[in-house]
Design an enzyme around this catalytic site. Structure first.
Site: not given
Ligand code: PGA
Length: 258
Positions: A8, A97
């Site tokens: 990621n 997030e």
């Protein structure tokens, strides 16, 4: 069963840096056998270029998010349809997030999972407990509640796949990973919930660990039978580290099928 290594890249690299990283990964795995399933998640705008590079390689492409509708007046959003067009097969859903900075809720994440399945994308659903939930001894309950809210009662479509990434919030980007045995224990609980309680097909479900996975600790996670793979943030941006993690997965696979 293979292992997953998911990278990621978040909003870190630009398009050129994304290409350089992807190229580095391809060079690094050249000629290697017993590879894990590798999927890279570059920022949206880098997807088309990175796809050109990865097409016909052994490395897959994923997006970091998607919207739950396929088309319409949703300014700034990106649909599954577009993701398919640029060659994605996987998509991260509900990363902590996004929950923290963009107010993404369980209900939104649930709709995104359904949208991914409709498009035959593999959703990588991120769940994990916060530091406070952990300290109060409520980690398991928090993870279970989140999974129930996001996935409970969904009809698992035929031939769909699902990855759940167990990502304790206190471990993401902190340099302090969970203990591999603890992660494995949690993975077992997650799998039981998915398979026994939700009725999802066991062979279509994978549980990966994420949160401060690095070259030096990847093997310890990946050798746990309950850990089907790793979701790597920071260390996926450092080519040498990421290749070390891929190597750790290959070592585990190689030691199983000598
Ligand atoms: P990290 O991030 O590896 O930098 O902890 C993991 C993630 O956010 O998926």
């Amino acid at each position: 069963m293979s292992k997953l290594v998911l990278g990621n890249w978040k909003m870190h690299p630009g398009i050129r840096e994304s290409l350089a990283l992807a190229r580095g990964v391809l060079l690094g795995i050249r000629g290697k056998e017993a590879l894990p399933e590798i999927v890279l998640f570059p920022p949206f705008l880098a997807l088309p270029e990175v796809h050109k590079l990865l097409a016909r390689s052994r490395v897959g492409l994923g997006a970091q998010d998607l919207f739950w509708e396929e088309v319409g007046a949703f300014t700034g959003e990106v649909s599954s349809r577009i993701l398919l067009e640029v060659g994605c097969r996987h998509v991260l859903v509900g990363h902590s997030e996004r929950r923290e900075h963009l107010g993404e809720t369980d209900a939104m994440v649930r709709r995104k999972v359904e949208a991914a399945w409709r498009a035959k994308l593999v959703p990588v659903v991120c769940v994990g407990e916060s530091a406070t939930e952990r300290e109060s001894g409520g980690a398991e309950a928090a993870v279970e509640a989140r999974l129930r809210a996001v996935l409970g009662g969904l009809a698992f479509p035929p031939s769909a796949r699902l990855v759940v990434a167990y990502e304790p919030l206190w471990a993401v980007g902190s340099g302090t990973p969970a203990l591999p045995e603890q992660a494995a224990e949690r993975h077992a609980l997650i799998r039981t919930l998915l398979v026994r309680d939700f009725g999802f097909p066991v062979a279509a479900v994978r549980v990966a660990y994420g949160g401060s996975v690095m070259g030096e600790n990847a093997y310890a996670f990946l050798r746990e039978p309950e850990v089907d793979g790793v979701l790597v943030g920071g260390a996926s941006l450092k080519l040498a580290q990421f290749l070390e993690i891929i190597q750790a997965a290959s070592d585990v696979l190689g030691s199983r099928n000598p």
